[in-house]
Design a protein around this motif. Structure first.
Motif, PDB file in Angstrom:
ATOM      1  N   ALA A 187       0.838  -1.194   0.000  1.00 57.88           N
ATOM      2  CA  ALA A 187       0.000   0.000   0.000  1.00 57.88           C
ATOM      3  C   ALA A 187       0.874   1.246   0.000  1.00 57.88           C
ATOM      4  O   ALA A 187       1.923   1.295   0.646  1.00 57.88           O
ATOM      5  CB  ALA A 187      -0.901  -0.001   1.223  1.00 57.88           C
ATOM      6  N   GLU A 188       0.467   2.252  -0.736  1.00 55.69           N
ATOM      7  CA  GLU A 188       1.290   3.433  -0.918  1.00 55.69           C
ATOM      8  C   GLU A 188       1.295   4.334   0.314  1.00 55.69           C
ATOM      9  O   GLU A 188       2.191   5.131   0.500  1.00 55.69           O
ATOM     10  CB  GLU A 188       0.794   4.211  -2.141  1.00 55.69           C
ATOM     11  N   SER A 189       0.294   4.258   1.151  1.00 55.98           N
ATOM     12  CA  SER A 189       0.235   5.111   2.333  1.00 55.98           C
ATOM     13  C   SER A 189      -0.471   4.382   3.454  1.00 55.98           C
ATOM     14  O   SER A 189      -1.121   3.360   3.250  1.00 55.98           O
ATOM     15  CB  SER A 189      -0.511   6.400   2.007  1.00 55.98           C
ATOM     16  N   SER A 190      -0.339   4.933   4.669  1.00 55.78           N
ATOM     17  CA  SER A 190      -1.005   4.318   5.819  1.00 55.78           C
ATOM     18  C   SER A 190      -2.518   4.402   5.680  1.00 55.78           C
ATOM     19  O   SER A 190      -3.238   3.508   6.132  1.00 55.78           O
ATOM     20  CB  SER A 190      -0.556   5.018   7.105  1.00 55.78           C
ATOM     21  N   ALA A 230      -3.527   1.662   3.278  1.00 54.22           N
ATOM     22  CA  ALA A 230      -3.400   0.370   3.962  1.00 54.22           C
ATOM     23  C   ALA A 230      -4.571   0.144   4.904  1.00 54.22           C
ATOM     24  O   ALA A 230      -5.122  -0.958   4.977  1.00 54.22           O
ATOM     25  CB  ALA A 230      -2.087   0.312   4.733  1.00 54.22           C
ATOM     26  N   GLU A 231      -4.960   1.199   5.625  1.00 55.16           N
ATOM     27  CA  GLU A 231      -6.076   1.084   6.573  1.00 55.16           C
ATOM     28  C   GLU A 231      -7.382   0.784   5.850  1.00 55.16           C
ATOM     29  O   GLU A 231      -8.179  -0.046   6.302  1.00 55.16           O
ATOM     30  CB  GLU A 231      -6.205   2.375   7.372  1.00 55.16           C
ATOM     31  N   GLU A 232      -7.607   1.454   4.700  1.00 56.68           N
ATOM     32  CA  GLU A 232      -8.830   1.230   3.934  1.00 56.68           C
ATOM     33  C   GLU A 232      -8.875  -0.183   3.358  1.00 56.68           C
ATOM     34  O   GLU A 232      -9.911  -0.849   3.381  1.00 56.68           O
ATOM     35  CB  GLU A 232      -8.934   2.256   2.796  1.00 56.68           C
ATOM     36  N   LEU A 233      -7.723  -0.637   2.844  1.00 53.34           N
ATOM     37  CA  LEU A 233      -7.650  -1.987   2.293  1.00 53.34           C
ATOM     38  C   LEU A 233      -7.862  -3.032   3.384  1.00 53.34           C
ATOM     39  O   LEU A 233      -8.508  -4.054   3.175  1.00 53.34           O
ATOM     40  CB  LEU A 233      -6.300  -2.207   1.610  1.00 53.34           C
ATOM     41  N   GLU A 234      -7.313  -2.751   4.565  1.00 49.31           N
ATOM     42  CA  GLU A 234      -7.471  -3.668   5.691  1.00 49.31           C
ATOM     43  C   GLU A 234      -8.937  -3.783   6.097  1.00 49.31           C
ATOM     44  O   GLU A 234      -9.462  -4.885   6.288  1.00 49.31           O
ATOM     45  CB  GLU A 234      -6.632  -3.171   6.869  1.00 49.31           C
TER      46      GLU A 234
END
Length: 288
Positions: free
Chosen positions: A121-124, A127-131
């Motif tokens: 993921a390009e940003s935190s 990453a949080e949204e994908l998680e």
């Protein structure tokens, strides 16, 4: 007074014995679905950075417990007052599972090069949204598989008393959640355990080889579980269609049952994927 207490205890002992026997039978009947549940959820619980694996798995496990708390009483009530509703819910769930299986295959074929993982993921924020998206998908899939598990468990004790039915379904539900997600936790932490063995061995002896084997095996296990999980989604969906839609009861009787389940699952997945994709396109056109 004492005799009354002993009589109550004796009744409880008999009830628990009945529940134990019924739970054993129900667990055997749901073993195939539990295996599919393990494969599907192990696939969905992976792809995260190491520090997020257990928190994500715990979030999915809590979602699974909530699913069971909703499904068990609803299934018991519907089975008593409106049995046909249980069948309709199962068929809708089967379409969802078939869609998920076909969607994964199509995504792998046509979009493999553009695939985003949580580790890349390009940003935190991304990453949080994908998680969150992956947790939501895992809990949704668990809901459908849980419905199947609960219904099969309930079907195995329909000739028993209501109390035995309630306790048996509850026991199977707990076994399904704790057993499946306990094994998933062990799988996703294989590499960490391997690294600890390597560190303990100080680079020598059999512990070093076992540790390296665990570290190297994890990506292979995850890939295998990904494939098995996708196949499981399609097979479970096909089985739901075959057992709950009268027209498909004797679908292709001259071929192995597993193959006919796969064909039904693929057909159901393609139809649901086509319908859902069409709805998405119409929705996008309306919003532009």
């Amino acid at each position: 007074m004492a005799s009354g207490i002993f009589a109550v205890l004796d009744d409880i002992a008999v009830l628990m014995d009945d529940v134990a026997v019924a739970s054993k039978i129900a667990t055997k009947k749901t073993a195939g679905i539990l295996g599919d549940d393990l494969a599907v959820n192990a696939d969905k619980a992976t792809g995260f950075v190491s520090s997020r694996e257990l928190p994500v798995l715990w979030a999915i496990t809590k979602g699974s417990f909530i699913n069971k708390l909703i499904i068990v009483p609803v299934a018991l009530l519907l089975n008593y007052f409106l049995p046909i509703a249980v069948k309709i819910i199962l068929i809708i769930g089967g379409l969802y599972l078939a869609y998920e299986g076909i969607e994964k295959i199509i995504h792998w074929i046509f979009q493999k090069k553009h695939e985003h993982t949580l580790e890349k993921a390009e940003s935190s924020v991304e990453a949080e949204e994908l998680e969150k998206s992956k947790i939501k998908s895992a809990v949704s899939t668990d809901f459908i598989l849980s419905v199947e598990i609960v219904i099969i468990a309930l079907g195995s004790v329909l000739d028993r008393s209501l109390m035995v039915q309630i306790l048996t379904v509850a026991v199977v539900s707990i076994i399904a959640t704790v057993g499946v997600y306990g094994l998933v936790a062990l799988i996703v932490r294989m590499d960490d355990f391997g690294y600890k063995l390597i560190k303990t061995s100080r680079g020598k002896g059999i512990l070093r080889h076992v540790g390296r084997g665990l570290v190297m095996a994890l990506p292979v296990v995850i890939r295998i579980l990904g494939v098995v999980g996708t196949i499981a989604l399609i097979l479970v969906a096909g089985g739901i269609f075959k057992h709950n839609i009268d027209y498909f009861h004797d679908f292709l009787p001259n071929i192995p049952s597993l193959l006919s389940d796969a064909i039904l699952g693929i057909l159901g997945g393609l139809i649901s994927f086509g319908i859902f994709s069409g709805i998405q396109k119409v929705w996008k056109l309306r919003n532009h």
